[in-house]
Design a protein around this motif. Structure first.
Motif, PDB file in Angstrom:
ATOM      1  N   ILE A  29       0.846  -1.199   0.000  1.00 49.63           N
ATOM      2  CA  ILE A  29       0.000   0.000   0.000  1.00 49.63           C
ATOM      3  C   ILE A  29       0.877   1.243   0.000  1.00 49.63           C
ATOM      4  O   ILE A  29       0.636   2.183  -0.758  1.00 49.63           O
ATOM      5  CB  ILE A  29      -0.977  -0.025   1.199  1.00 49.63           C
ATOM      6  CG1 ILE A  29      -2.038  -1.090   0.961  1.00 49.63           C
ATOM      7  CG2 ILE A  29      -1.634   1.330   1.398  1.00 49.63           C
ATOM      8  CD1 ILE A  29      -2.986  -1.320   2.103  1.00 49.63           C
ATOM      9  N   ASN A  45      -8.145   7.313   4.261  1.00 51.75           N
ATOM     10  CA  ASN A  45      -8.566   6.268   5.189  1.00 51.75           C
ATOM     11  C   ASN A  45     -10.084   6.349   5.339  1.00 51.75           C
ATOM     12  O   ASN A  45     -10.642   7.449   5.352  1.00 51.75           O
ATOM     13  CB  ASN A  45      -7.930   6.461   6.568  1.00 51.75           C
ATOM     14  CG  ASN A  45      -6.454   6.097   6.565  1.00 51.75           C
ATOM     15  OD1 ASN A  45      -5.977   5.414   5.678  1.00 51.75           O
ATOM     16  ND2 ASN A  45      -5.747   6.558   7.558  1.00 51.75           N
TER      17      ASN A  45
ATOM     18  N   ASN B  81     -11.913   0.834  11.053  1.00 51.90           N
ATOM     19  CA  ASN B  81     -11.143   1.253   9.879  1.00 51.90           C
ATOM     20  C   ASN B  81     -11.347   0.223   8.765  1.00 51.90           C
ATOM     21  O   ASN B  81     -10.833  -0.879   8.835  1.00 51.90           O
ATOM     22  CB  ASN B  81      -9.664   1.350  10.268  1.00 51.90           C
ATOM     23  CG  ASN B  81      -8.840   2.130   9.255  1.00 51.90           C
ATOM     24  OD1 ASN B  81      -7.675   2.335   9.448  1.00 51.90           O
ATOM     25  ND2 ASN B  81      -9.455   2.553   8.167  1.00 51.90           N
ATOM     26  N   VAL B  82     -12.167   0.583   7.769  1.00 53.67           N
ATOM     27  CA  VAL B  82     -12.483  -0.397   6.735  1.00 53.67           C
ATOM     28  C   VAL B  82     -11.575  -0.297   5.515  1.00 53.67           C
ATOM     29  O   VAL B  82     -11.491  -1.226   4.720  1.00 53.67           O
ATOM     30  CB  VAL B  82     -13.964  -0.299   6.287  1.00 53.67           C
ATOM     31  CG1 VAL B  82     -14.883  -0.834   7.365  1.00 53.67           C
ATOM     32  CG2 VAL B  82     -14.353   1.112   5.909  1.00 53.67           C
ATOM     33  N   TYR B  83     -10.902   0.836   5.357  1.00 53.51           N
ATOM     34  CA  TYR B  83      -9.995   0.986   4.219  1.00 53.51           C
ATOM     35  C   TYR B  83      -8.834   1.861   4.666  1.00 53.51           C
ATOM     36  O   TYR B  83      -9.047   2.922   5.244  1.00 53.51           O
ATOM     37  CB  TYR B  83     -10.728   1.623   3.040  1.00 53.51           C
ATOM     38  CG  TYR B  83      -9.860   1.880   1.846  1.00 53.51           C
ATOM     39  CD1 TYR B  83      -9.406   0.838   1.043  1.00 53.51           C
ATOM     40  CD2 TYR B  83      -9.472   3.176   1.517  1.00 53.51           C
ATOM     41  CE1 TYR B  83      -8.597   1.078  -0.044  1.00 53.51           C
ATOM     42  CE2 TYR B  83      -8.662   3.425   0.434  1.00 53.51           C
ATOM     43  CZ  TYR B  83      -8.233   2.377  -0.354  1.00 53.51           C
ATOM     44  OH  TYR B  83      -7.425   2.625  -1.429  1.00 53.51           O
ATOM     45  N   LYS B  84      -7.624   1.390   4.465  1.00 53.44           N
ATOM     46  CA  LYS B  84      -6.484   2.120   5.027  1.00 53.44           C
ATOM     47  C   LYS B  84      -5.385   2.302   3.989  1.00 53.44           C
ATOM     48  O   LYS B  84      -4.969   1.345   3.352  1.00 53.44           O
ATOM     49  CB  LYS B  84      -5.942   1.369   6.235  1.00 53.44           C
ATOM     50  CG  LYS B  84      -4.868   2.138   6.979  1.00 53.44           C
ATOM     51  CD  LYS B  84      -4.637   1.570   8.344  1.00 53.44           C
ATOM     52  CE  LYS B  84      -3.655   0.416   8.264  1.00 53.44           C
ATOM     53  NZ  LYS B  84      -3.204  -0.016   9.588  1.00 53.44           N
ATOM     54  N   GLU B  85      -4.965   3.527   3.824  1.00 53.12           N
ATOM     55  CA  GLU B  85      -3.809   3.796   2.958  1.00 53.12           C
ATOM     56  C   GLU B  85      -2.632   4.337   3.755  1.00 53.12           C
ATOM     57  O   GLU B  85      -1.528   4.387   3.250  1.00 53.12           O
ATOM     58  CB  GLU B  85      -4.187   4.785   1.841  1.00 53.12           C
ATOM     59  CG  GLU B  85      -5.085   4.181   0.806  1.00 53.12           C
ATOM     60  CD  GLU B  85      -5.458   5.129  -0.305  1.00 53.12           C
ATOM     61  OE1 GLU B  85      -6.053   4.659  -1.267  1.00 53.12           O
ATOM     62  OE2 GLU B  85      -5.185   6.337  -0.205  1.00 53.12           O
TER      63      GLU B  85
END
Lengths: 146, 135
Positions: A29, A45, B81-85
């Motif tokens: 990522i 996020n 946190n369902v999507y993390k960058e």
């Protein structure tokens, strides 16, 4: 054995392998973020609670008026124009920061209640609160015995 | 117990990788930076989203400039946190200062997640325009 179907799926990998997998995932990522950042997109996020979503997007060095958030149906579009600072005199020795137009689009499974959408910008981070439309939010149907 | 089961069962393995602490390192973010030079000063601008004046740190030691910043951890109550960058950001970047910079007169400001550091040049290093008089 019927009862075992109700149990959550459990990974058979030991903790160490799982952590290695997570680290690899996060480094991928990070790598992709680097690529995306070079194209002007910055990291995002997403947090979820029931039918509420919180989106945090890193947008350094813009002003709140320059951020456009468009919500239509189940789609959200964020458009930002980041202007390069005015060059009066002097010479650029290093230029790494991205400038120009940035756009990110997201699609959700259900339509968004536009009246409850709140967007705020602080410390270079855009925070977007989205609430899914109430009548379309997933509902649990109680099962009554007869 | 079969060999395969022995390998996948953490209790049975006598390998000491189990003792590795939860976090062995912190991921540092190297903020993207622009540097501009004018006659009077160097101007350094770094993108550090999530940083404000209380969480940014600028230090100079022996001709080395270090900029640091730690964002506040973001964990809203009840949210997942369902999507993390990105994780909590720990920014750090180090610059070597040129001789002509006066390290005692640095100025730093933060606005909208951008850290700006002004590094004035020493007076003797600045160009001087001399008035030419008719002889």
């Amino acid at each position: 054995m019927l009862g075992s179907f109700a149990l959550p799926k459990q990974s058979r990998l030991p903790d160490v392998c799982q952590r290695l997998q997570e680290e690899l995932q996060s480094s991928l990522i990070e790598f992709r973020n680097g690529l995306m950042a070079s194209q002007g997109a910055l990291s995002m996020n997403v947090y979820k609670k029931d039918n509420e979503f919180l989106i945090r997007l890193e947008l350094p060095g813009v002003s709140a008026e320059d951020i456009e958030v468009d919500v239509a149906g189940d789609q959200v579009r964020i458009t930002v124009e980041r202007m390069a600072p005015e060059q009066k005199d002097g010479e650029n020795l290093k230029q790494e920061r991205p400038f120009g137009r940035l756009q990110r689009e997201m699609q959700f499974a259900t339509p968004i209640d536009t009246s409850k959408t709140v967007a705020s910008y602080e410390r270079g981070v855009l925070e977007l609160k989205l609430v899914m439309a109430e009548d379309l939010a997933p509902k649990r149907i109680p099962v009554k015995p007869r | 117990m079969s060999e395969l089961q022995k390998m996948t069962d953490p209790q049975e393995s006598n390998c000491d990788v189990q003792q590795i602490p939860e976090t062995t390192h912190q991921i540092m973010t190297r903020p993207r930076t622009d540097i501009r030079e004018t006659d009077q000063a160097y101007l350094l601008q770094a993108d550090m989203p999530g940083i404000d004046e209380s969480s940014a740190e600028v230090t100079v030691e022996k001709k080395v400039l270090t900029i640091r910043g730690t964002t506040r951890p973001f964990a809203p109550e009840g949210f997942e946190n369902v999507y993390k960058e990105s994780d909590q950001r720990l920014y750090e970047r180090i610059f070597r200062l040129p001789e002509e910079v006066d390290p005692t007169s640095l100025e730093a400001t933060v606005k909208n997640g951008v850290l700006t550091v002004t590094l004035p040049k020493r007076r003797e290093a600045q160009p001087v325009r001399i008035q030419v008089n008719a002889g």
